[in-house]
Enzyme design. Structure first.
Site, PDB file in Angstrom:
ATOM      1  CD1 TRP A 183       0.882  10.305  12.727  1.00 54.15           C
ATOM      2  CD2 TRP A 183       0.974  12.267  13.797  1.00 54.15           C
ATOM      3  NE1 TRP A 183       2.116  10.857  12.483  1.00 54.15           N
ATOM      4  CE2 TRP A 183       2.204  12.057  13.127  1.00 54.15           C
ATOM      5  CE3 TRP A 183       0.797  13.432  14.541  1.00 54.15           C
ATOM      6  CZ2 TRP A 183       3.250  12.977  13.169  1.00 54.15           C
ATOM      7  CZ3 TRP A 183       1.835  14.357  14.594  1.00 54.15           C
ATOM      8  CH2 TRP A 183       3.050  14.127  13.902  1.00 54.15           C
TER       9      TRP A 183
ATOM     10  CB  ALA B 275      -3.751  -3.523  -2.097  1.00 54.77           C
TER      11      ALA B 275
ATOM     12  NE  ARG C 277      -1.891  -4.438   3.805  1.00 53.65           N
ATOM     13  CZ  ARG C 277      -1.761  -3.492   2.898  1.00 53.65           C
ATOM     14  NH1 ARG C 277      -1.512  -3.806   1.644  1.00 53.65           N
ATOM     15  NH2 ARG C 277      -1.883  -2.232   3.227  1.00 53.65           N
TER      16      ARG C 277
ATOM     17  CE  LYS D 229      -5.769   1.535   3.661  1.00 61.21           C
ATOM     18  NZ  LYS D 229      -4.707   0.504   3.746  1.00 61.21           N
TER      19      LYS D 229
ATOM     20  CG  PHE E 194      -3.640   0.716  -2.461  1.00 58.69           C
ATOM     21  CD1 PHE E 194      -2.677   1.629  -2.031  1.00 58.69           C
ATOM     22  CD2 PHE E 194      -3.225  -0.327  -3.264  1.00 58.69           C
ATOM     23  CE1 PHE E 194      -1.348   1.510  -2.403  1.00 58.69           C
ATOM     24  CE2 PHE E 194      -1.878  -0.453  -3.643  1.00 58.69           C
ATOM     25  CZ  PHE E 194      -0.955   0.463  -3.203  1.00 58.69           C
TER      26      PHE E 194
ATOM     27  CG  PHE F  20      -3.453  16.378   8.824  1.00 53.51           C
ATOM     28  CD1 PHE F  20      -2.109  16.440   8.479  1.00 53.51           C
ATOM     29  CD2 PHE F  20      -4.148  15.209   8.555  1.00 53.51           C
ATOM     30  CE1 PHE F  20      -1.481  15.358   7.874  1.00 53.51           C
ATOM     31  CE2 PHE F  20      -3.527  14.122   7.950  1.00 53.51           C
ATOM     32  CZ  PHE F  20      -2.180  14.201   7.608  1.00 53.51           C
TER      33      PHE F  20
ATOM     34  CB  THR G 278      -1.750   5.951  11.507  1.00 62.77           C
ATOM     35  OG1 THR G 278      -0.508   5.961  10.794  1.00 62.77           O
ATOM     36  CG2 THR G 278      -1.629   6.779  12.765  1.00 62.77           C
TER      37      THR G 278
ATOM     38  CE  LYS H  42       1.699   1.858   1.176  1.00 63.13           C
ATOM     39  NZ  LYS H  42       2.161   1.341   2.448  1.00 63.13           N
TER      40      LYS H  42
END
Length: 558
Positions: free
Chosen positions: A412, A275, A96, A73, A303, A384, A75, A107
């Site tokens: 990415w 979150a 954030r 998210k 999230f 991906f 990224t 994480k």
């Protein structure tokens, strides 16, 4: 050839001097407080300056429920901002700040990934400009003043068994969840049960992120309820005369932090409430300031959309009078297959049957954004290398049935260039009419607000309230907190309150086991499931892989 790690990519980057980034926003060196060459704080008083009537478009990035397969998210948020930049738009990204707990735990950090990152990555993920330390200090100052007040005679008649204020530290440390303190001699305080929360779960963080200016922050801090007196009435930080000193500690922290993406797009990285405990969005001040200086602002909620987007829209937008122009919902083919029952080690194999079984999770989030909140949306498939054409087309077809387009996000691997397709769709959506509305209105009871979120957003059949939760709701309504929005504390992994239930479940109820008030933040928290305000470290913490060499170069951060 192996892929470079995020930290290697970030360390090879040649960022611009932060003063050059400031110039892109029309800021002079006098407007910046420099923290080295690549970080600066920007004075919030600049919000009072005329910006020529600029009306920025606000774009929210959210996602499906997170899975071990990863969604990307942040990224995507950074990559689409770089994509808008490539299209010649005046754009700013607002994110954030990462907490040290997740960085050293499971994480990892929160500065994006691959070629869509904000830099300096190590600084942002570690101490940055010291904001979280200031927030922790303000939290713990209030705790010290509270216990000292009781020790010095307890003029306010505080019932030490009803204290709700806890100390905090920005680290995953399960040992501190429940402690007994004040032991020792008479001079060492009053013995009582206590505990620590992680700093990002502190109400100071939530109040800090929702404050519109320093005076509003001071007032919010004053409204914080620390416990109750022997008559059952709330005792506040203002009654303890603590909020002025707390605000003084936070005076500089309240100024947004200016950094940049790998491609030189300006970025505000500021504040970071949890979150699944709090509202999970960067500060209102940073968002407003971004909208003051740019034509397009890309931001994110924490999230999945059931938590981050719901709270961004129902809490932050309500309090700050914000109206988003478009929403990006991030998903990966891998994560959708995981929702469809594929084990983590088999996600690289094409599996259209499992994908079809997992897609309803995405579609529920799409429906919520477009039908409950009435906002224009696009689904971003974070690509991906293992995704097949057939899999992507299946997602595209299912979303099309709901009237929502799908854009491939290749940020990415390709940075802004890989975000142009998504950026173009976002620009199209920003010009559409939108009839943004909240999930519930202010004048409903707290029970009705909780039921609205559970039934409309999660798809539950209703809500079960424990006797303790019912009693607390009645008490909070009686104390005048009934007009506040509700902040649901729920697992991020499922639309239900059971983290093991994936996909789009039906025929379930949400159980609210406890209710508390965050009067300073301005919301009531409804706790479901086993949500903890102090996480623990995993068996193999990320910290074990992090190191530094003789030149001070950090490795293993990602």
């Amino acid at each position: 050839m192996g892929f470079k790690s995020d930290i290697e990519i970030a360390q090879e980057a040649k960022p611009l001097d932060i003063r050059e980034i400031g110039k892109k926003l029309g800021l002079t060196e006098d407007d910046l407080e420099l923290y080295g060459k690549y970080k600066a704080k920007v004075d919030y008083n600049l919000l009072k300056k005329d910006n020529g009537g600029k009306k920025a478009k606000l774009i929210l990035t959210t996602a499906i429920n997170p899975t071990p397969a990863g969604e990307g998210k942040t990224t995507t948020t950074i990559g689409v901002a770089d994509g808008l930049n490539k299209l010649g738009k005046n754009v700013l990204v607002a994110l954030r700040e990462p907490s040290l707990g997740p960085v050293f735990g499971i994480k990892g950090g929160a500065a994006g990934g691959g070629y869509a990152q904000v830099v300096p990555m190590e600084d942002i993920n570690l101490h940055f400009t010291g904001d979280f330390h200031a927030i922790g200090a303000a939290n713990n100052l209030l705790a010290a003043i509270l216990d000292n007040h009781i020790h010095q005679g307890n003029e306010l008649g505080i019932d030490s068994r009803s204290i709700t204020w806890r100390r905090c530290v920005d680290m995953n440390d399960r040992q501190l969840r429940n402690v007994v303190d004040g032991l020792g001699s008479r001079a060492d305080g009053v013995a009582r049960e206590d505990g620590f929360d992680i700093t990002v779960a502190s109400e100071v963080m939530a109040a800090f992120c929702l404050a519109s200016d320093i005076m509003d922050l001071k007032a919010r801090l004053g409204r914080i309820v620390v416990g109750y007196n022997f008559e059952g009435q709330p005792v506040t930080a203002e009654q303890l005369k603590a909020n002025g000193a707390m605000a003084a500690l936070l005076k500089d922290a309240l100024k947004p932090n200016l950094v940049q993406t790998l491609e030189g797009t300006p970025a505000f990285v500021h504040g970071g409430p949890f979150a699944n405990i709090a509202h999970g969005c960067n500060s209102v001040i940073a968002t407003r300031m971004a909208m003051h200086f740019a034509d397009y602002v890309v931001t994110e909620g924490g999230f999945g959309a059931d938590l981050g987007a719901e709270k961004f829209l129902d809490i932050k937008c309500r309090m700050a009078n914000l109206k988003p122009s478009a929403v990006i919902i991030v998903a990966t083919v891998r994560a959708l297959k995981y929702n469809g029952g594929v084990p983590k080690d088999q996600l690289n194999n094409e599996n259209l049957e499992a994908l079809e079984a997992g897609i309803p999770n995405l579609l529920k989030h799409v429906e919520n954004i477009t039908q409950v909140y009435k906002l224009p949306a696009v689904v971003a498939i974070n690509e991906f290398p293992t995704d097949t054409q057939a899999e992507v087309e299946l997602v595209r077809t299912k979303c099309k049935e709901l009237g929502v387009n799908v854009a491939l996000s290749q940020v990415w691997a390709k940075g802004g260039e890989g975000g142009v397709e998504l950026a173009e769709e976002v620009l199209r959506l920003c010009e559409e009419e939108n009839d943004f509305q909240f999930c519930y209105e202010d004048d409903l009871t707290l029970v009705e607000k909780i039921e609205a979120i559970a039934t409309k957003i999660y798809g539950a059949d209703g809500v079960n309230f424990t006797p303790q939760a019912k009693k607390e709701l009645t008490r909070l309504e009686g104390l005048g907190f009934g007009n506040m929005p509700v902040c649901m504390a729920k697992t991020q992994y499922s639309l239900t309150d059971d983290l093991n239930v994936l996909g789009r479940p039906t025929g379930f109820k949400i159980t609210v086991r406890q209710v508390t008030v965050s009067a300073g933040a301005g919301f009531v928290v409804a706790l479901t499931g086993e949500i903890m305000k102090m996480p623990g470290l995993p068996k193999r913490p990320a910290a074990e892989r992090i190191d530094v060499d003789e030149n001070g170069v950090i490795s293993g951060l990602f």
